[in-house]
Motif scaffolding. Sequence first.
Motif, short mmCIF file in Angstrom:
data_model
loop_
_atom_site.label_atom_id
_atom_site.label_comp_id
_atom_site.label_asym_id
_atom_site.label_seq_id
_atom_site.Cartn_x
_atom_site.Cartn_y
_atom_site.Cartn_z
N SER A 75 0.79 1.06 -11.53
CA SER A 75 0.34 0.16 -11.65
C SER A 75 -1.16 -0.29 -10.69
CB SER A 75 1.58 -0.54 -10.53
OG SER A 75 1.63 -2.19 -10.41
N SER A 76 -0.69 -1.75 -9.92
CA SER A 76 -2.01 -1.70 -8.95
C SER A 76 -2.03 -3.57 -8.94
CB SER A 76 -3.37 -2.25 -10.42
OG SER A 76 -3.34 -3.11 -11.52
N SER A 115 -9.11 -1.75 -0.87
CA SER A 115 -9.74 -0.30 -1.57
C SER A 115 -10.99 0.27 -1.56
CB SER A 115 -10.21 -0.81 -2.88
OG SER A 115 -10.49 0.52 -4.01
N THR A 171 -3.29 -6.11 -0.64
CA THR A 171 -2.79 -5.62 -1.55
C THR A 171 -4.09 -4.26 -2.09
OG1 THR A 171 -1.63 -4.29 -3.94
CG2 THR A 171 -2.72 -6.59 -3.52
N ASP A 172 -2.87 -2.90 -2.39
CA ASP A 172 -3.72 -1.85 -2.62
C ASP A 172 -3.92 -2.10 -4.34
OD1 ASP A 172 -6.29 0.35 -2.62
OD2 ASP A 172 -4.49 1.96 -1.49
N LEU A 173 -5.54 -2.36 -4.14
CA LEU A 173 -6.17 -2.18 -5.64
C LEU A 173 -5.12 -1.10 -7.28
CD1 LEU A 173 -9.69 -2.71 -5.72
CD2 LEU A 173 -7.52 -4.51 -6.87
N ILE A 174 -5.30 0.42 -5.99
CA ILE A 174 -4.90 1.48 -7.34
C ILE A 174 -3.03 1.54 -6.42
CG2 ILE A 174 -5.35 3.80 -7.78
CD1 ILE A 174 -8.12 3.12 -7.24
N LEU A 175 -2.20 1.59 -7.09
CA LEU A 175 -0.66 2.18 -5.87
C LEU A 175 -0.91 3.08 -7.33
CD1 LEU A 175 0.12 -1.58 -5.82
CD2 LEU A 175 -0.75 -0.08 -4.06
N ASP A 201 0.97 -0.98 0.52
CA ASP A 201 -0.02 0.20 0.03
C ASP A 201 0.82 1.64 0.03
OD1 ASP A 201 -2.18 2.00 0.53
OD2 ASP A 201 -3.17 0.40 1.19
N THR A 234 -13.23 0.68 -9.30
CA THR A 234 -11.48 -0.25 -8.72
C THR A 234 -11.87 -1.78 -8.92
OG1 THR A 234 -10.53 0.12 -7.29
CG2 THR A 234 -10.63 1.99 -8.66
N HIS A 274 -3.81 -5.76 -8.98
CA HIS A 274 -4.44 -6.73 -10.56
C HIS A 274 -2.59 -7.31 -10.92
CE1 HIS A 274 -8.18 -4.12 -10.86
NE2 HIS A 274 -8.41 -5.22 -10.78
N LYS A 275 -2.27 -6.70 -11.38
CA LYS A 275 -1.15 -6.94 -11.68
C LYS A 275 0.20 -7.67 -10.40
CE LYS A 275 -0.78 -2.87 -14.96
NZ LYS A 275 0.17 -1.83 -15.29
#
Length: 160
Positions: free
Chosen positions: A96-97, A118, A88-92, A44, A123, A99-100
């Motif tokens: 990046s994300s 999130s 993990t946070d979704l929005i980084l 995060d 998202t 997801h990746k």
Amino acid sequence: LGKGTAVCLFLPVHESCAPVAKDLQAILQPAAASSSRGTAMVIDDEVAIRELVGEALHEAGFEVAEMPSADQAVQRIAELPDLKLIVTDLILPGGSSGHKIAEAAWAVRPTLKVLFISGCVDTANGIPERQEQSRLLAKPFTIEQLRASVEHLLNSPAGA
């Protein structure tokens, strides 16, 4: 201003020590911390969230690796042989994300569990669906909700 009440409080002196718990070590070191459940990685960009989640996972018995960026996280995944969970946070930052990170992690460890967190429900669309291997926890959440989500995820069978 400048006027008010002043209070002095005098307490008696007590010469003896307070009673000590017989099992002080058990109080100072929770049982969960003594038996490791493996490693959890927390990703995060917000330091406060990363540290809070990391502390909660440590109290639940995990060794914790905190990562501020997706790049650092992806590099470390292969280096942590006992990695059981990624939060993990979704929005980084940096485009990046979460997801990746999840896709990169599953390429190396197909049965790894991933908890996405999130604050943006929008998202959540497009979360890689690996039945029983991933879950979404919306921010804000309580420590109890975090622990429950982690336990539910870890107790799910490792599906493909």
